[in-house]
Design an enzyme around this catalytic site. Structure first.
Site, PDB file in Angstrom:
ATOM      1  N   GLU A 226      10.632  -6.137  -0.846  1.00 41.81           N
ATOM      2  CA  GLU A 226       9.678  -6.629  -1.833  1.00 41.81           C
ATOM      3  C   GLU A 226       9.708  -8.154  -1.879  1.00 41.81           C
ATOM      4  O   GLU A 226      10.784  -8.741  -1.979  1.00 41.81           O
ATOM      5  CB  GLU A 226      10.017  -6.016  -3.203  1.00 41.81           C
TER       6      GLU A 226
ATOM      7  N   LEU B 280       6.037  -1.495  -4.531  1.00 44.02           N
ATOM      8  CA  LEU B 280       7.252  -1.119  -5.263  1.00 44.02           C
ATOM      9  C   LEU B 280       7.474   0.384  -5.137  1.00 44.02           C
ATOM     10  O   LEU B 280       7.297   1.140  -6.077  1.00 44.02           O
ATOM     11  CB  LEU B 280       7.131  -1.542  -6.733  1.00 44.02           C
ATOM     12  N   SER B 281       7.826   0.797  -3.949  1.00 46.83           N
ATOM     13  CA  SER B 281       8.017   2.217  -3.621  1.00 46.83           C
ATOM     14  C   SER B 281       9.338   2.352  -2.881  1.00 46.83           C
ATOM     15  O   SER B 281       9.380   2.698  -1.705  1.00 46.83           O
ATOM     16  CB  SER B 281       6.872   2.714  -2.730  1.00 46.83           C
ATOM     17  N   GLU B 282      10.423   2.064  -3.599  1.00 50.34           N
ATOM     18  CA  GLU B 282      11.725   1.962  -2.929  1.00 50.34           C
ATOM     19  C   GLU B 282      12.104   3.247  -2.199  1.00 50.34           C
ATOM     20  O   GLU B 282      12.651   3.215  -1.085  1.00 50.34           O
ATOM     21  CB  GLU B 282      12.824   1.599  -3.938  1.00 50.34           C
TER      22      GLU B 282
ATOM     23  N   GLN C 211      16.245  -6.602  -3.793  1.00 49.60           N
ATOM     24  CA  GLN C 211      16.497  -7.802  -4.588  1.00 49.60           C
ATOM     25  C   GLN C 211      17.511  -7.568  -5.694  1.00 49.60           C
ATOM     26  O   GLN C 211      18.146  -8.503  -6.154  1.00 49.60           O
ATOM     27  CB  GLN C 211      15.194  -8.274  -5.243  1.00 49.60           C
TER      28      GLN C 211
ATOM     29  N   PHE D 229      20.626   2.546  -6.847  1.00 44.83           N
ATOM     30  CA  PHE D 229      20.716   3.836  -7.550  1.00 44.83           C
ATOM     31  C   PHE D 229      19.454   4.648  -7.273  1.00 44.83           C
ATOM     32  O   PHE D 229      19.500   5.855  -7.089  1.00 44.83           O
ATOM     33  CB  PHE D 229      20.851   3.632  -9.068  1.00 44.83           C
TER      34      PHE D 229
ATOM     35  N   HIS E  39      20.522  -5.092 -14.146  1.00 43.57           N
ATOM     36  CA  HIS E  39      20.402  -5.923 -12.940  1.00 43.57           C
ATOM     37  C   HIS E  39      21.749  -6.467 -12.471  1.00 43.57           C
ATOM     38  O   HIS E  39      21.787  -7.401 -11.690  1.00 43.57           O
ATOM     39  CB  HIS E  39      19.471  -7.113 -13.216  1.00 43.57           C
TER      40      HIS E  39
END
Lengths: 325, 324
Positions: free
Chosen positions: B29, B56-58, B80, B86, B128
């Site tokens: 990303e 944003l499609s991990e 990032q 997870f 984060h």
């Protein structure tokens, strides 16, 4: 037979090939269920009975350069793609001669030499793997189309919807084949999917059609067009194949007798039998000849599998790493 | 000699790996503009086909990388934020990692996952600031946590060349570390080989990632009071360099581990278990970790209070030296 051959192959040969494929899958699964009952196959299987037309016909639309991914209910795809029934059965029995050397079993059968990038036991997971593989082959200049099979249950996995987006966004040559057999395990599709399955695919900007998944020649026609479209660089496409699971979600149901489908519904579902539909297109004598050929192949497969060695438990984690740490 | 920062070393490793091997490409990303600076300059150097910005499609792009790897590529994914791991734990632990065994060795999945900024990022709060290297070690995914610019370069290059999935944690607190480096000496560092970062006699301190700097500062301080600390940097969490640590502990016979994991079943717990099974010690070993089940609180004083620190390390060292 390949998509390239379709125009040139005599329609009758196509008809026979499709019948042989659905019959082989049908009888393989029936025999596999017997081996589950006799204990030769442990862990059970998810029988593909009733859905044979989809695997047989979609794989008939592919060339040897193409790749597929499969599901927990994956025997049909693997056989239709040309895997050796003996090595497939040996895999289900956990033998060293199995496709995966007995390390994968029913839900993970793979044969990379045939472009079978593996059956996957996580619902919806393989769609993004197939998309990545198809993208990579295109980057390498290969003329490869990927087909990813999944069920109606996968339509509620976010990861699958993400894969539809990536494939459409990057115009990846991948064909999404949704085998809508009416149930995610015991959950009816009507209670699980809001809106429509094909509308979801269309929302990502790819063509999506609903077809009769019980008629092998219908599926062949649709998938041949879809594969040709993907190969020509026009991006992904989506086929919803309406089908019916004749047997259990998993063989544990043979004992558990879960109550979620009425006998009437099951009887109606089984009335549209892809093996019968395709068989009716052959003269009786020719059909019988194919049947004998299939039985002989499966006799040989069973003999091969039952006679194969079990893996050596001294090294249970062989192949865990490409490079052992 | 020129200065090389840890982050610049990672960037250089990516560029060199891409230069050498056309099958290496980057996925992540905001990587074209290099929001984290990890991929700075690479998009213009290698083009958009090899530096690919993802939606944003991990979960899907992590499996996408697995598929590309099955087809012969060597994808490198940048995450990032550490907690994105997870989100894709299934795709790494249950998919990429398992393909080799489940297929009976028919395929390999050479994907590298890089987190430039793992652990506390100072003020980024609960979701984060995690440091989940122990999770990947536990499931058997090769896991590295470089501490220095040279190791950041060498371990990332090795991770990309490795034929298995490898997770590379680049701790946020280490990204700014700068060393004098002769660029011609930058070279691959093998996975699974630790190093003695400072030689000593009285106690071995195992320190990983950004905590290596803390351990070295503490070792300097304690040298002033006559305590000789050996600092061992395992560099790779899994596979762990058992022999390297064994050699160090055979000399010092005392062991302290400082580890930015939560305490229960963390990396330090594993090293202590190893010590109990394999080493002869003159005193019970100690560990300095995040507390059990820690969630990093936002307020700076609270954030700091949860992270393992130098004072705790000094106390642990003193404790193992006092125990007989």
């Amino acid at each position: 037979m390949t998509a390239d051959d379709l125009g040139r192959t005599a329609p009758h040969a196509v008809t026979v090939d499709l019948y042989r494929a659905v019959r082989l899958i049908r009888r393989f699964e029936e025999r596999a269920i017997e081996f589950v009952r006799s204990g030769e196959i442990v862990g059970g299987i998810h029988p593909y009975l009733g859905q044979e037309a989809i695997a047989a016909a979609v794989c008939a639309a592919l060339t040897s350069a193409d790749v597929i991914t499969s599901t927990h209910r994956g025997h049909g795809h693997v056989l239709a793609r040309g895997a050796d029934p003996g090595r497939m059965l040996a895999e289900l029995m956990g033998r060293e001669t199995g496709l995966n050397k007995g390390r994968g079993g029913s839900m993970h059968a793979a044969d990379f030499s045939l472009g079978i990038l593996g059956a996957n036991a996580i619902v919806g997971a393989a769609a993004s793997i197939a998309t990545g593989a198809a993208w990579a082959y295109r980057q390498q200049g290969r003329d490869t189309v990927a087909v990813t099979f999944f069920g109606d249950g996968a339509m509620n996995e976010g990861m699958l919807l993400e894969a539809l987006n990536l494939a459409a966004l990057w115009q990846v040559p991948v064909l999404f084949v949704c085998e809508n057999n009416g149930y995610a395990t015991t959950m009816p599709v009507g209670s699980a999917v809001a809106g429509s399955i094909t509308a979801r695919a269309r929302a990502f900007g790819m063509p999506a059609f609903t077809i009769d998944g019980q008629d092998p020649e219908t599926v062949l026609k649709a998938s041949t067009a879809a594969v040709a479209r993907a190969r020509s660089g026009k991006g992904p496409m989506f086929l919803e194949c309406l089908t019916y699971r004749f047997d259990a979600h998993h063989t544990f149901e043979h004992r558990a007798r879960l109550d979620y489908r009425s006998p009437g519904e099951v009887a109606a579902g089984r009335a549209r039998d892809p093996v019968a539909i395709q068989g009716a297109r052959l003269p009786e004598r020719e059909r019988a000849a194919v049947d004998s050929e299939v039985e002989a192949a499966l006799d040989a497969a069973a003999e091969f599998a039952l006679g194969s060695a079990h893996p050596d438990p001294a090294d249970p984690l062989k192949y865990l790493y490409a490079v052992m740490p | 000699m020129p200065k090389l920062s840890y982050l610049k070393a990672l960037n250089r490793a990516l560029g060199d790996a891409m230069e050498l091997d056309p099958s290496v490409f980057l996925l992540g990303e905001d990587i074209r503009v290099a929001a984290s600076n990890l991929t700075a300059g690479l998009s213009s150097r290698f083009g958009p086909e090899r530096v690919i910005d993802t939606p944003l499609s991990e979960q899907a792009f992590t499996n996408f990388a697995t598929g590309a790897a099955l087809a012969g590529m060597r994808p490198v994914i940048e995450f990032q934020i550490p907690s994105l791991l997870f989100l894709v734990f299934e795709q790494i632990a249950n998919q990429a990692h398992k393909f080799s065994l489940m297929t009976g060795g028919q395929c390999k999945v050479p994907v590298t996952y890089v987190v430039p900024g793992s652990g506390s990022r100072t003020g980024w709060a609960g979701q984060h600031s995690d440091h989940p290297y122990t999770l990947f070690a536990h499931v058997g995914v090769k896991t590295v946590v470089p501490a220095t610019p040279s190791d950041a370069y060498g371990l990332l290059v090795s991770a990309i060349r490795d034929d298995d999935p490898v997770v590379v944690f680049a701790p946020s607190a280490a990204l700014g570390v700068r060393d004098d480096v002769d660029f011609s000496t930058l070279a691959p560092v093998p996975l699974g080989v630790g190093r003695v970062a400072r030689s000593g006699r009285d106690v071995t301190v195992v320190a990983l990632g950004h905590l290596l700097q803390d351990a070295l500062v503490v070792a300097d301080e304690l040298a002033g009071v006559g305590i000789s600390v050996e600092v061992f940097d395992p560099r790779t969490v899994y596979p762990f360099d058992v022999d390297g640590l064994a050699a160090s502990v055979a000399k010092t016979r005392r062991l302290v581990v400082i580890d930015d994991s939560n305490r229960t079943s963390g990396f330090a717990a594993e090293v202590l278990a190893l010590a109990a099974e394999r080493f002869t010690l003159d005193a019970p070993p100690r560990r300095v970790t995040r507390p059990d089940g820690a969630v990093l609180p936002f307020a700076l004083a609270l954030d700091r209070a949860v992270q393992p620190g130098r004072d705790q390390l000094v106390a642990a060292i003193n404790a193992v030296l006092e125990d007989q």
